[in-house]
Design an enzyme around this catalytic site. Structure first.
Site: not given
Length: 520
Positions: A195, A450-451, A413, A152-153, A268
């Protein structure tokens, strides 16, 4: 101030390359198109050093993004803090580390639990490897890794690379009398890393896997990943749980009295599993015969709620947030999002602080998120968020209102392009309704993010275009909508931390000296 201000955060919406993998561009977004064509705007750096991360190769995320937006300043974030603590030796000198190691040398096992990648958003494999080597150096004999697969990242199917890297280190540390091994694992979106209490059964599934050793068994993590990929076609984040076995038995369960380190540094998705290990009065699911372990997080994920009680690295002290400045000035504030990002417009916005700065001046409202795959409901709660924003604008109770639309990030995502395009169109309609309310009730509207995420849904690897599920390194928009005032954005290079100073300047207030500069 002349007019109250509304801040709209379009989570995960950056400035892409305009190609077929840029869902922001592919989507039909007449409102955003009009804003860019007609309103003062610029693009903000939302990754790397602009949000306190170690290098500009590090992608931003919602946590560091909202910290920067809400605090007006740049400070060392989790990854950088942990890296510095390991490098200096401060982590190993902490009383918490000493206690866990002493316990493990006294006949108990040491377990490491966390996300196995170098995404540097939730964790970093290099931190894990450094701690494994130190544990071995200090004489710990039994050490087990419970690995959550990323995808995912980092690239969506990169798990085997990280597993191989870890297995090489474990093999090196398996000297005489030592047992260093991978014990369990699974995809980060299937087990353990829920989360905001959105899906406790996901955390319970992780507990059964890591602690009780219950689940489908394989001879190795590699075998588990390869088998599940062949059977399900899932990318790493969605792979089912697995238990590594020897002679038909789990390599290691987490036994009562063992030492356990959660090596994620981001808060989170670390809090719920921390509560399961840490709290005597835990009641979200049955923990079986569990009576307790020596547990520590990499950081304290919530300082006010003491989650967890013990941790390895001291967190940064964040003061002089925008909320503190506005409360001091007597400004009434309203913060809104759905569950998936509610913590971002409150806890992270306020510098990793639970609760409010001033109960008399602040109202926070959460719209419960649906527990459903985001690609199946890409509108998420955009309609409900918009309705509440418009109603609160009409009330004239607040001088500063902020909201977050999670669609671009959460749907982004999933990697499902059609759903992400629809998600962006829902956000665009929501922004239109807020602009109409601003005209009717007299507000300035600031639109930012935010991104990046939805702006880069594909990437090229080894000459082949593949689905991308991670955040992008792209800048994000900052737009000023005000039909009564012609604002001018000064020339310069700006980041997310320049937003709070700009808001304060618009309100005629004085910014703290530690803040970044205003854009106007």
């Amino acid at each position: 101030m002349e007019k109250p201000i509304v801040l709209v955060i379009m989570d995960g919406v950056g400035k892409g390359d305009g190609g077929p993998g840029d869902a922001v561009k592919v989507a039909n977004t007449p409102t955003l198109d009009w804003l860019i064509a007609n309103c003062p705007h610029t693009y903000l750096k939302a990754h790397g050093t602009a949000v306190g991360l170690p290098t500009d190769e590090d992608m931003g995320n919602s946590e560091v993004g909202h910290n920067a937006l809400g605090c007006g300043q740049i400070y060392s974030q989790g990854a950088k803090l942990v890296g510095e603590s390991i490098e200096s030796g401060a982590l190993y000198a902490s009383e918490t580390w000493k206690d866990l190691i002493a316990n493990a040398k006294n006949g108990k096992a040491l377990h490491f639990l966390g996300l196995l990648s170098d995404g540097n958003v939730h964790s970093n494999i290099h931190h894990l490897i450094a701690m494994l080597r130190e544990a071995h150096k200090e004489g710990v004999k039994r050490v087990y890794c419970h690995i959550l697969l990323d995808g995912r990242d980092v690239p969506a199917t990169s798990a085997l690379e990280y597993v191989a890297q870890l297995e090489d280190v474990l093999k090196e540390l398996n000297t005489e009398g030592c047992d260093y091994a991978i014990a369990s694992g699974g995809g980060r979106m299937k087990i353990t890393m829920d989360r905001y209490e959105a899906n406790w059964p996901m955390v319970e599934a992780g507990w059964r896997t890591h602690v009780e050793g219950k689940g489908r068994m394989f001879a190795s993590a590699k075998e588990a990943i390869e088998t599940y990929r062949a059977e399900t076609g899932c990318i790493d984040q969605d792979l089912p749980a697995f238990v590594v076995a020897r002679n038909g038995q789990p390599v290691a369960k987490i036994a009562n009295g063992d030492s356990v380190i959660l090596f994620n540094f981001r808060g989170d998705r670390a809090q719920e599993i921390s509560l399961a290990f840490d709290r005597k009065d835990f009641d979200k699911f049955d923990r079986g015969d569990y009576t307790g372990v020596k547990f520590a997080g990499m950081l304290q994920y919530d300082g006010d709620l003491k989650i967890p009680e013990h941790y390895l690295v001291q967190p940064p002290v964040i003061t002089n947030t925008l909320t503190e400045v506005l409360c001091k000035a007597g400004i009434h504030e309203y913060a809104l999002s759905e569950t998936q990002k509610f913590g971002h417009v409150t806890y992270f916005w306020n510098g990793n602080r639970s609760g409010k700065v001033d109960e008399n001046l602040e109202v926070y409202e959460e719209v419960p998120s649906d527990v459903i795959p985001f690609e199946q409901a890409p509108a998420m709660k955009s309609k409900e968020i918009t309705e509440k924003m418009v109603a609160n604008m009409a009330s004239h109770k607040f001088q500063f209102l902020r909201c977050n639309y999670p669609n671009g990030d959460m749907v982004g995502h999933t990697g499902v392009m059609k759903a992400v395009v629809y998600a962006m169109e829902c956000v665009d309609k929501s922004v239109k309704a807020i602009l109409e309310a601003a005209d009717k009730y007299g507000y300035i509207v600031l639109i930012t993010a935010d991104h990046g995420n939805a702006d880069q849904m594909t990437e090229v690897k080894k000459g082949k275009t593949i689905v991308r599920t991670a955040h992008s390194l792209n800048p994000v928009p900052f737009i000023i909508y005000d039909k009564d005032h012609d604002w001018h954005i000064k020339d310069g290079h700006y980041g997310l931390a320049n937003v709070a100073p700009t808001i304060v300047k618009m309100m005629g207030l004085e910014a703290p000296s530690c803040w970044e500069k205003s854009m106007i």
